[in-house]
Write a protein that holds these residues in place. Structure first.
Motif, PDB file in Angstrom:
ATOM      1  N   PRO A  28      -3.374   3.387  -1.659  1.00 51.67           N
ATOM      2  CA  PRO A  28      -2.110   2.652  -1.790  1.00 51.67           C
ATOM      3  C   PRO A  28      -1.580   2.574  -3.212  1.00 51.67           C
ATOM      4  N   ASP A  29      -2.473   2.569  -4.213  1.00 55.10           N
ATOM      5  CA  ASP A  29      -2.021   2.460  -5.609  1.00 55.10           C
ATOM      6  C   ASP A  29      -2.871   3.436  -6.441  1.00 55.10           C
ATOM      7  N   PHE A  33      -6.369   2.914  -8.592  1.00 58.82           N
ATOM      8  CA  PHE A  33      -7.531   3.702  -8.147  1.00 58.82           C
ATOM      9  C   PHE A  33      -8.142   4.439  -9.337  1.00 58.82           C
ATOM     10  N   ASP A 326      -8.700   0.980  -2.210  1.00 59.89           N
ATOM     11  CA  ASP A 326      -7.795   0.031  -2.875  1.00 59.89           C
ATOM     12  C   ASP A 326      -8.618  -0.971  -3.694  1.00 59.89           C
ATOM     13  N   ARG A 328      -7.897  -2.771  -6.159  1.00 61.70           N
ATOM     14  CA  ARG A 328      -7.143  -3.803  -6.904  1.00 61.70           C
ATOM     15  C   ARG A 328      -7.743  -5.198  -6.682  1.00 61.70           C
TER      16      ARG A 328
END
Ligand SMILES: N[C@@H](CCC[C@H](N)C(=O)O)C(=O)O
Length: 328
Positions: A28-29, A33, A326, A328
């Motif tokens: 997703p990011d 990552f 993910d 994060r």
């Protein structure tokens, strides 16, 4: 609930190391990552008990169109600071090897933000863990101020100018490099001198800072070598075996402080091409094909007068696994 994970492979080219993740993986990011898994203190490692180097110099998101002739490999390098690099010479060799091992074709076209780059796996290596030798077309080095790029105030190529205390020549070899020839690359505190140049106003998009020194006659490039992958001395020996059985003496030593990594890497392919391009521009050599020696192993660079540069060197697959998608 289980944490989503994505498969990855780890590769390195002369010690410049990358996580390879398929572009269609659900990440997703990508910036987060790369930041998490490339971290040298807490990032990925070969296994729980591994004493090898942690982290990586970036994440190569790759896909493969094996139906094209030659097969096409869209390549995006996301760096530890989250930035996307237009080109990466050592990463390009790793990407070509990854594609060759997937589809069997030894010639591929890498589709990069800097343009298409043809790559040929000239020696695939004996087994999956053996280093391969890969040649990559690197485009034509450009000193054009708009191409480097230099700030608008600079209307002509930046050649041997003082930038933040270092005498540099600016060239774009897919990404911008500020190249400084010094007496001995190993006598310079690169972490101290490079950051002000990397961030200098004259480089609106920043620059990689590459030091070069003329090697002593007959220098075989081995005496200062660091272990390319950080695990054992075998990898540095592999690099020798895979640099095209190149018996020519080393022409230049190289060290590069990389934008995006914000530190020195063990090798930089666009930097090696930049060294030869600048050496030719300054009249330090009229050799078109030269051996350049960064700390992680040797590279063969060709910069012909009227055509694209080429970069030849090893690429090695280290290990594979799964990573949190993910973090994060
Ligand atoms: N290590 C690379 C260069 C990667 C890009 C660079 N850090 C930038 O942001 O310009 C190479 O082997 O060329």
């Amino acid at each position: 609930m289980s944490v989503p994970r994505v498969p990855f492979e780890k590769y390195h080219g002369t010690g410049n190391d990358f996580l390879v993740v398929r572009a269609d993986a659900d990440v997703p990011d990508r910036a987060a990552f790369a930041a998490a898994h490339c971290d040298r203190e807490t990032g990925v490692r070969a296994g729980e008990r591994s004493e090898g180097r942690r982290g990586a110099d970036g994440v190569l998101f790759l896909s493969l169109d094996a139906e094209a002739t030659p097969p096409r490999v869209p390549m995006t390098l996301v760096q530890p600071d989250g930035s996307i690099a237009e080109m990466c010479g050592n990463g390009a060799r790793c990407a070509a090897l990854w594609a060759t091992r997937d589809c069997g074709a030894r010639r591929v076209v890498l589709d990069t933000p800097a343009g298409d780059r043809r790559a040929t796996v000239t020696d695939p290596g004996a087994g999956a863990a053996d280093p391969a030798t890969v040649e990559v077309e690197m485009g034509r080095p450009s000193f054009d101020p708009e191409r480097v790029p230099l700030s608008e105030a600079v209307g002509e190529p930046l050649v041997e100018e003082n930038v933040e205390g270092l005498t540099v020549t600016a060239v774009n070899t897919g990404v911008p490099h500020a190249v400084a020839f010094v007496d001995d690359v190993n006598a310079v505190d690169l972490d101290a001198v490079a950051p002000p140049v990397r961030h200098a106003d004259v480089f609106p998009e920043g620059a990689n800072v590459t030091l070069a020194s003329v090697a002593d006659d007959g220098d075989d490039g081995d005496d200062e070598r660091t272990d390319a992958a950080g695990a054992s001395g075998a990898d540095a020996a592999d690099a020798d075996a895979a640099d095209g059985a190149d018996d020519a003496p080393v022409a230049f030593r190289q060290r590069t402080y990389e934008r995006g990594v914000e530190g020195e890497t063990r090798a930089c392919g666009t930097g090696a091409v930049a060294v030869v391009a600048v050496a030719r521009r300054l009249g330090l050599t009229d050799g078109a094909s030269l051996r350049v020696s960064p700390p992680g192993g040797d590279l063969r660079v060709t910069v012909p007068a009227g055509g694209p540069a080429t970069l030849t060197g090893p690429a090695t697959r280290e290990f594979a696994g799964e990573l949190e998608a993910d973090p994060r």
